[in-house]
Design an enzyme around this catalytic site. Structure first.
Site, PDB file in Angstrom:
ATOM      1  N   ASP A  19      -7.463   8.049   8.049  1.00  0.00           N
ATOM      2  CA  ASP A  19      -7.958   7.116   9.073  1.00  0.00           C
ATOM      3  C   ASP A  19      -9.053   6.207   8.548  1.00  0.00           C
ATOM      4  O   ASP A  19      -9.886   5.710   9.310  1.00  0.00           O
ATOM      5  CB  ASP A  19      -8.491   7.888  10.304  1.00  0.00           C
ATOM      6  CG  ASP A  19      -7.516   8.940  10.794  1.00  0.00           C
ATOM      7  OD1 ASP A  19      -6.352   8.579  11.042  1.00  0.00           O
ATOM      8  OD2 ASP A  19      -7.912  10.115  10.907  1.00  0.00           O
ATOM      9  N   LYS A  67      -6.823   2.011   5.712  1.00  0.00           N
ATOM     10  CA  LYS A  67      -5.999   1.559   4.589  1.00  0.00           C
ATOM     11  C   LYS A  67      -5.060   0.424   4.984  1.00  0.00           C
ATOM     12  O   LYS A  67      -4.846  -0.517   4.227  1.00  0.00           O
ATOM     13  CB  LYS A  67      -5.201   2.737   4.030  1.00  0.00           C
ATOM     14  CG  LYS A  67      -6.061   3.853   3.464  1.00  0.00           C
ATOM     15  CD  LYS A  67      -5.234   5.021   2.987  1.00  0.00           C
ATOM     16  CE  LYS A  67      -4.599   5.817   4.108  1.00  0.00           C
ATOM     17  NZ  LYS A  67      -5.568   6.495   4.995  1.00  0.00           N
ATOM     18  N   GLY A  94      -0.576   6.801  11.120  1.00  0.00           N
ATOM     19  CA  GLY A  94      -0.367   5.416  11.514  1.00  0.00           C
ATOM     20  C   GLY A  94      -1.337   4.488  10.819  1.00  0.00           C
ATOM     21  O   GLY A  94      -2.529   4.769  10.725  1.00  0.00           O
ATOM     22  N   HIS A  95      -0.830   3.397  10.277  1.00  0.00           N
ATOM     23  CA  HIS A  95      -1.691   2.372   9.701  1.00  0.00           C
ATOM     24  C   HIS A  95      -1.839   1.248  10.709  1.00  0.00           C
ATOM     25  O   HIS A  95      -0.855   0.650  11.146  1.00  0.00           O
ATOM     26  CB  HIS A  95      -1.094   1.851   8.384  1.00  0.00           C
ATOM     27  CG  HIS A  95      -1.260   2.811   7.252  1.00  0.00           C
ATOM     28  ND1 HIS A  95      -0.853   2.542   5.970  1.00  0.00           N
ATOM     29  CD2 HIS A  95      -1.814   4.048   7.215  1.00  0.00           C
ATOM     30  CE1 HIS A  95      -1.151   3.574   5.196  1.00  0.00           C
ATOM     31  NE2 HIS A  95      -1.714   4.490   5.930  1.00  0.00           N
ATOM     32  N   GLN A 118      -2.570   9.117   4.862  1.00  0.00           N
ATOM     33  CA  GLN A 118      -3.578  10.176   4.995  1.00  0.00           C
ATOM     34  C   GLN A 118      -4.768   9.914   4.069  1.00  0.00           C
ATOM     35  O   GLN A 118      -5.055   8.783   3.748  1.00  0.00           O
ATOM     36  CB  GLN A 118      -2.952  11.564   4.752  1.00  0.00           C
ATOM     37  CG  GLN A 118      -2.044  12.043   5.854  1.00  0.00           C
ATOM     38  CD  GLN A 118      -0.592  11.760   5.586  1.00  0.00           C
ATOM     39  OE1 GLN A 118      -0.163  11.536   4.484  1.00  0.00           O
ATOM     40  NE2 GLN A 118       0.208  11.774   6.645  1.00  0.00           N
TER      41      GLN A 118
END
Length: 423
Positions: free
Chosen positions: A13, A16, A40-41, A224
């Site tokens: 988180d 990225k 999730g990005h 991650q």
């Protein structure tokens, strides 16, 4: 020819997705190398917030190719939903998005196994997102998995049935109450597989080899964070893949001597989702404020993140393991308004002060030792140059650079791609 790598240095988180989006215009190819749809990005631009789960974060740029590598695990149902969500943006996914045949598939029964396993642990649960990631990687290493390339084979459904039947027997073993209708889940799964087949499958290691020979620039994108690496993270409270730099080599088939820059992303403070040790977690007003101001909720799971001060012991460890060459600090704006900031510079470990990450960082063994800094009150979100930043923040940045011996080249002061300061 350039192959660079971007990854997170904390418990995920870190932001990225935003940085990949910011850097994408410099690269011909964006390649995701590990993880699954549990991460999730989040990207934000033009007033719209986008959450990508499996698709690389360069998908919104017109002039590059996005590759899902062999180290990724793909849930066709989630993937179809993600593609459906992109339909309104008129992206040419057929030519822009390509998938490694060696990437493994998450089956409906993988998700059920995940739920049964976690339920059986009771209070000892590890905080799984229940997306089937762990069981899929277990099948991969156990040489039972089904890969994207199997979809193209005549006996695909037979392979599926054999593995799904095995999973159902395993679910019974856990002896927990899991309610499900497998026929419905399978109908949804096979419909999604048909949609997946409309995209281009490749032998990704050969594709990337030829791309390097042709002088293409490649950015490898991780999911991650480094402290969730199955080998080097806070085991067993980790993910099931190698989130560190080595994972880019095994997850894409790129040789280690081809990688040049290693971009390490970290927050100006620290967060963690789910269970597991977190030495600098703040249970008071500071942690509550970070969570609220930083909107610290999972982009996929919606779970609230635990928050605390920056842990330089853990950060230095991640920098060393990954060979980081440039640092990028996210969410500096969230710390605006704190009168005093704290940074963990060492641990009191069983009565001895240490500056490295030991085998066990559970609270009975570790007490963080802090250095304090004067905070700043300025609103950073509208600033666009490093010179505009308050002196206290610059001092904070300089201290981090000195401690980890790697330059901070980007400071993020908001979620939008425009709120990115190049140092």
């Amino acid at each position: 020819m350039t192959v660079d790598l971007l990854l997170g240095l904390q418990w995920g988180d870190e932001g990225k997705g935003k940085i990949v989006d910011v850097l994408t215009s410099k690269y011909d190819i964006i390649a995701r190398f590990q993880g699954g749809p549990n991460a999730g990005h989040t990207l934000e631009f033009d007033g719209i917030k986008h959450v990508l789960r499996t698709i690389p974060s360069g998908i919104f740029h017109k002039n590059n190719i996005n590759i899902i590598g062999n180290g990724v695990v793909i849930d066709p149902v989630v993937f179809k939903s993600e593609i459906d969500g992109l339909a309104k943006f008129n992206l040419d996914l057929k030519s822009k998005l390509i998938i490694s045949r060696k990437a493994h598939l998450i089956l409906p029964t993988h998700r059920l196994l995940d739920a049964a396993s976690e339920a059986s642990k009771g209070k000892a649960k590890i905080g799984s997102t229940l997306k089937g990631i762990g069981p899929t990687y277990m099948d991969k290493t156990g040489r039972n998995g089904i890969r994207v390339g199997d979809i193209e084979l005549a006996d695909f459904k037979e392979k599926y049935r054999i593995l799904a039947n095995k999973h159902e027997e395993m679910i019974k073993f856990y002896d927990v109450s899991i309610q499900y209708n497998l026929s419905e889940l399978e109908k949804e799964f096979f419909e999604a597989v048909e949609e997946l087949k409309k995209l281009t499958f490749i032998d990704s290691e050969e594709y990337l080899h030829q791309a390097q020979k042709a002088g293409k620039s490649i950015l490898c994108e991780g999911a991650q964070g480094s402290l969730l690496d199955v080998d080097f993270g806070t085991y067993p409270f980790v993910t099931s893949s190698n989130t560190t730099a080595a994972g880019a080599c095994t997850g894409l088939g790129i040789a280690p001597n081809k990688i040049k820059e290693v971009y390490g992303i970290f927050k100006a403070y620290t967060t963690r989702v789910g269970s597991g040790p977190f030495p600098t977690e703040d249970f008071g007003d500071a942690g509550t404020t970070m969570a609220k101001v930083g909107n610290e909720f999972g982009s996929v799971t919606g779970r609230q993140r635990r928050c605390g001060w920056l842990d330089l012991v853990a950060l230095k460890y991640a920098v060393q393991v990954n060979g980081v060459t440039q640092l990028m600090m996210m969410k500096g704006d969230v710390l605006s308004g704190f009168e005093t900031l704290k940074v963990c510079t060492s641990y009191n470990y069983k009565g001895q002060e240490i500056t490295h990450l030991p085998y066990n960082i559970e609270p009975e063994n570790i007490t963080p030792v802090y250095t304090e800094f004067k905070g700043w009150n300025a609103d950073l979100t509208g600033m666009s140059t490093y010179e505009q930043l308050p002196k206290e923040l610059k001092d904070y940045i300089a201290f981090i650079e000195k401690e980890v011996e790697v330059p901070i080249t980007i400071v993020s002061v908001g979620p939008d791609r425009k709120q990115t300061i190049m140092k």
